[in-house]
Motif scaffolding. Structure first.
Motif, PDB file in Angstrom:
ATOM      1  N   LYS A 111       0.862  -1.186   0.000  1.00  0.00           N
ATOM      2  CA  LYS A 111       0.000   0.000   0.000  1.00  0.00           C
ATOM      3  C   LYS A 111       0.901   1.240   0.000  1.00  0.00           C
ATOM      4  CE  LYS A 111      -3.792  -0.514   2.760  1.00  0.00           C
ATOM      5  NZ  LYS A 111      -4.574  -0.425   4.036  1.00  0.00           N
ATOM      6  N   PRO A 112       0.487   2.336  -0.633  1.00  0.00           N
ATOM      7  CA  PRO A 112       1.330   3.539  -0.600  1.00  0.00           C
ATOM      8  C   PRO A 112       1.619   3.985   0.832  1.00  0.00           C
ATOM      9  CG  PRO A 112      -0.436   3.793  -2.200  1.00  0.00           C
ATOM     10  CD  PRO A 112      -0.713   2.520  -1.450  1.00  0.00           C
ATOM     11  N   LEU A 113       2.787   4.563   1.028  1.00  0.00           N
ATOM     12  CA  LEU A 113       3.222   5.005   2.354  1.00  0.00           C
ATOM     13  C   LEU A 113       2.159   5.853   3.047  1.00  0.00           C
ATOM     14  CD1 LEU A 113       5.486   5.293   4.469  1.00  0.00           C
ATOM     15  CD2 LEU A 113       6.420   7.165   3.111  1.00  0.00           C
ATOM     16  N   ALA A 114       1.583   6.785   2.324  1.00  0.00           N
ATOM     17  CA  ALA A 114       0.610   7.700   2.935  1.00  0.00           C
ATOM     18  C   ALA A 114      -0.673   6.980   3.338  1.00  0.00           C
ATOM     19  CB  ALA A 114       0.289   8.843   1.971  1.00  0.00           C
ATOM     20  N   LEU A 124      -0.657   3.659   4.446  1.00  0.00           N
ATOM     21  CA  LEU A 124      -0.368   2.601   5.424  1.00  0.00           C
ATOM     22  C   LEU A 124      -0.769   3.075   6.824  1.00  0.00           C
ATOM     23  CD1 LEU A 124       3.141   1.460   4.156  1.00  0.00           C
ATOM     24  CD2 LEU A 124       1.185  -0.080   4.446  1.00  0.00           C
ATOM     25  N   PRO A 178      13.108  -1.898  -4.124  1.00  0.00           N
ATOM     26  CA  PRO A 178      11.741  -1.507  -3.770  1.00  0.00           C
ATOM     27  C   PRO A 178      10.966  -0.968  -4.966  1.00  0.00           C
ATOM     28  CG  PRO A 178      13.278   0.169  -3.065  1.00  0.00           C
ATOM     29  CD  PRO A 178      14.106  -0.964  -3.593  1.00  0.00           C
ATOM     30  N   MET A 179       9.681  -0.792  -4.775  1.00  0.00           N
ATOM     31  CA  MET A 179       8.837  -0.108  -5.742  1.00  0.00           C
ATOM     32  C   MET A 179       7.803   0.682  -4.947  1.00  0.00           C
ATOM     33  SD  MET A 179       6.804  -3.512  -7.105  1.00  0.00           S
ATOM     34  CE  MET A 179       5.571  -2.664  -8.078  1.00  0.00           C
ATOM     35  N   PRO A 180       7.162   1.672  -5.560  1.00  0.00           N
ATOM     36  CA  PRO A 180       6.152   2.427  -4.825  1.00  0.00           C
ATOM     37  C   PRO A 180       5.081   1.470  -4.287  1.00  0.00           C
ATOM     38  CG  PRO A 180       6.715   3.563  -6.858  1.00  0.00           C
ATOM     39  CD  PRO A 180       7.369   2.210  -6.927  1.00  0.00           C
ATOM     40  N   GLY A 181       4.699   1.650  -3.042  1.00  0.00           N
ATOM     41  CA  GLY A 181       3.722   0.774  -2.401  1.00  0.00           C
ATOM     42  C   GLY A 181       4.360  -0.283  -1.527  1.00  0.00           C
ATOM     43  N   ALA A 182       5.692  -0.361  -1.566  1.00  0.00           N
ATOM     44  CA  ALA A 182       6.391  -1.455  -0.874  1.00  0.00           C
ATOM     45  C   ALA A 182       7.043  -1.042   0.439  1.00  0.00           C
ATOM     46  CB  ALA A 182       7.445  -2.051  -1.800  1.00  0.00           C
ATOM     47  N   ALA A 183       6.748   0.155   0.936  1.00  0.00           N
ATOM     48  CA  ALA A 183       7.504   0.640   2.106  1.00  0.00           C
ATOM     49  C   ALA A 183       7.468  -0.357   3.272  1.00  0.00           C
ATOM     50  CB  ALA A 183       6.983   2.003   2.552  1.00  0.00           C
ATOM     51  N   SER A 193       9.210  -3.756   2.153  1.00  0.00           N
ATOM     52  CA  SER A 193      10.667  -3.605   2.070  1.00  0.00           C
ATOM     53  C   SER A 193      11.287  -3.602   3.460  1.00  0.00           C
ATOM     54  CB  SER A 193      11.024  -2.308   1.331  1.00  0.00           C
ATOM     55  OG  SER A 193      10.568  -2.365   0.003  1.00  0.00           O
ATOM     56  N   PHE A 237      13.214   0.196   4.530  1.00  0.00           N
ATOM     57  CA  PHE A 237      12.143   1.200   4.544  1.00  0.00           C
ATOM     58  C   PHE A 237      12.598   2.491   3.863  1.00  0.00           C
ATOM     59  CE2 PHE A 237      10.220   4.942   6.525  1.00  0.00           C
ATOM     60  CZ  PHE A 237       8.881   4.722   6.206  1.00  0.00           C
ATOM     61  N   ALA A 296      12.565   2.307   0.074  1.00  0.00           N
ATOM     62  CA  ALA A 296      11.208   2.315  -0.491  1.00  0.00           C
ATOM     63  C   ALA A 296      10.529   3.666  -0.306  1.00  0.00           C
ATOM     64  CB  ALA A 296      10.377   1.203   0.152  1.00  0.00           C
ATOM     65  N   LEU A 312      11.427   6.309  -2.864  1.00  0.00           N
ATOM     66  CA  LEU A 312      10.765   6.200  -4.173  1.00  0.00           C
ATOM     67  C   LEU A 312       9.440   6.943  -4.190  1.00  0.00           C
ATOM     68  CD1 LEU A 312      11.002   2.473  -5.262  1.00  0.00           C
ATOM     69  CD2 LEU A 312      12.206   4.433  -6.226  1.00  0.00           C
ATOM     70  N   GLU A 313       8.682   6.804  -3.097  1.00  0.00           N
ATOM     71  CA  GLU A 313       7.364   7.448  -3.063  1.00  0.00           C
ATOM     72  C   GLU A 313       7.467   8.942  -2.811  1.00  0.00           C
ATOM     73  OE1 GLU A 313       4.154   5.527  -1.172  1.00  0.00           O
ATOM     74  OE2 GLU A 313       5.126   3.569  -1.275  1.00  0.00           O
TER      75      GLU A 313
END
Lengths: 201, 201
Positions: A69-72, A74, A118-123, A126, B135, B138, B141-142
């Motif tokens: 899920k995107p960091l914001a 989560l 990593p990729m966006p959504g992986a915070a 990861s 962390f 990742a 990236l966002e």
């Protein structure tokens, strides 16, 4: 060898069991089936399963969920799930299982490619995967005193999972190929390593 | 630049503040002193501090405890402390702080050399430090979408800490040298990196 697979009914777990079964005795542990029931988020259930299974030569953990899920987006609850399912769940497999492993044996846990790529959504994922790799390196140093090896397998996206999620499977690796990294960890002499499953297929 | 230092009263925090103060405006945040009080294990206290501070150009986190103890002696409570203090505490600095950072700014958090170079007794700390590095990669990236950089500084053992603990300080790095890695993260253009403080001294 007598080998416990925790998460034996999952996509990778089934492939690891299939790869090992010809040469080894497999004890399947799962939340929902197999020879013994255990939930990695419930340490007591792992202790009970290992007590019932007795001495083994290897333990493999291919279990654990985490939230993509995107960091914001989560939430605190999302992070808690990640910390206590895939991360501490697998740490608990090591903590509860090592006393069941005979000298010369091994424990193999599972991280994933998002630890390092990593990729966006992986915070959160990861964090979990990299944390498992750090834990594995350190646990291996201590369990060397018991003559037990500890490795972490880092699988890429698995083809079968991508197909199930209707995602592009082009860059996936088939579960049967991923399983080779676990076989290498169990049958080889590596310890304290993160084994990139893409480099063995 | 206006720069928030969370953990500003610690050994590294004081050195980072000293290294930046000549060229930048420093806002010191700490559990026990400084310009604003906040405890990284209490997300609401971080939200309150960032709301009071307003817009900034950089946030540095040099806060967080973890437990150094043999794997077999680490209790569930020890792991929970590690997960919620140094690990999620710093994740919470990013989660609560990034909306206060102006475009072009940065967030720098702290892992430690045990992430990649463990020693016996470091299982929980290695997990925490490696998790923070995953962390950070990742999150960077966002937050690139907001034009905010994210880096992780990995300090080695700090000379002043070794002296305080009556340990051999020979292989330590002075806090003033460690601080250079934070200055590099803030004033440079790196993002998504783990900066090894030994390589900048």
């Amino acid at each position: 060898m007598k080998i416990v697979i925790v998460g034996a009914t999952g996509t990778i777990g089934k492939a690891v069991a299939a790869a090992l079964r010809g040469n080894h005795e497999i004890v399947a542990v799962s939340r929902s089936g197999g020879d013994h029931r255990a939930d990695i988020t419930d340490k007591a259930s792992l202790e009970k399963a290992f007590a019932a299974i007795g001495k083994v030569d290897a333990i493999v953990s291919v279990a654990g969920g985490a939230v993509f899920k995107p960091l914001a987006a989560l939430s605190d609850a999302d992070f808690e799930l990640c910390l206590h399912d895939k991360l501490m769940g697998q740490v608990n497999v090591v903590r509860t299982g090592w006393r069941s492993v005979r000298p010369g044996g091994s424990i193999t846990i599972t991280s994933g490619t998002l630890a390092q790529e990593p990729m966006p959504g992986a915070a959160a994922i990861s964090l979990v995967n990299a944390g498992l790799e750090g834990f594995g390196r350190a646990a291996a140093l201590e369990l060397a005193n018991e003559n037990i090896r500890v490795n972490v397998v880092s699988p890429p996206w698995v083809t079968e999972t991508l197909v199930a999620f209707k995602m592009d499977p082009t860059h996936g690796l088939a579960a049967a190929e991923v399983a080779k990294a676990y076989v290498r960890s169990i049958e080889g002499d590596k310890t304290g390593q993160t084994i990139d499953a893409r480099k063995l297929s």
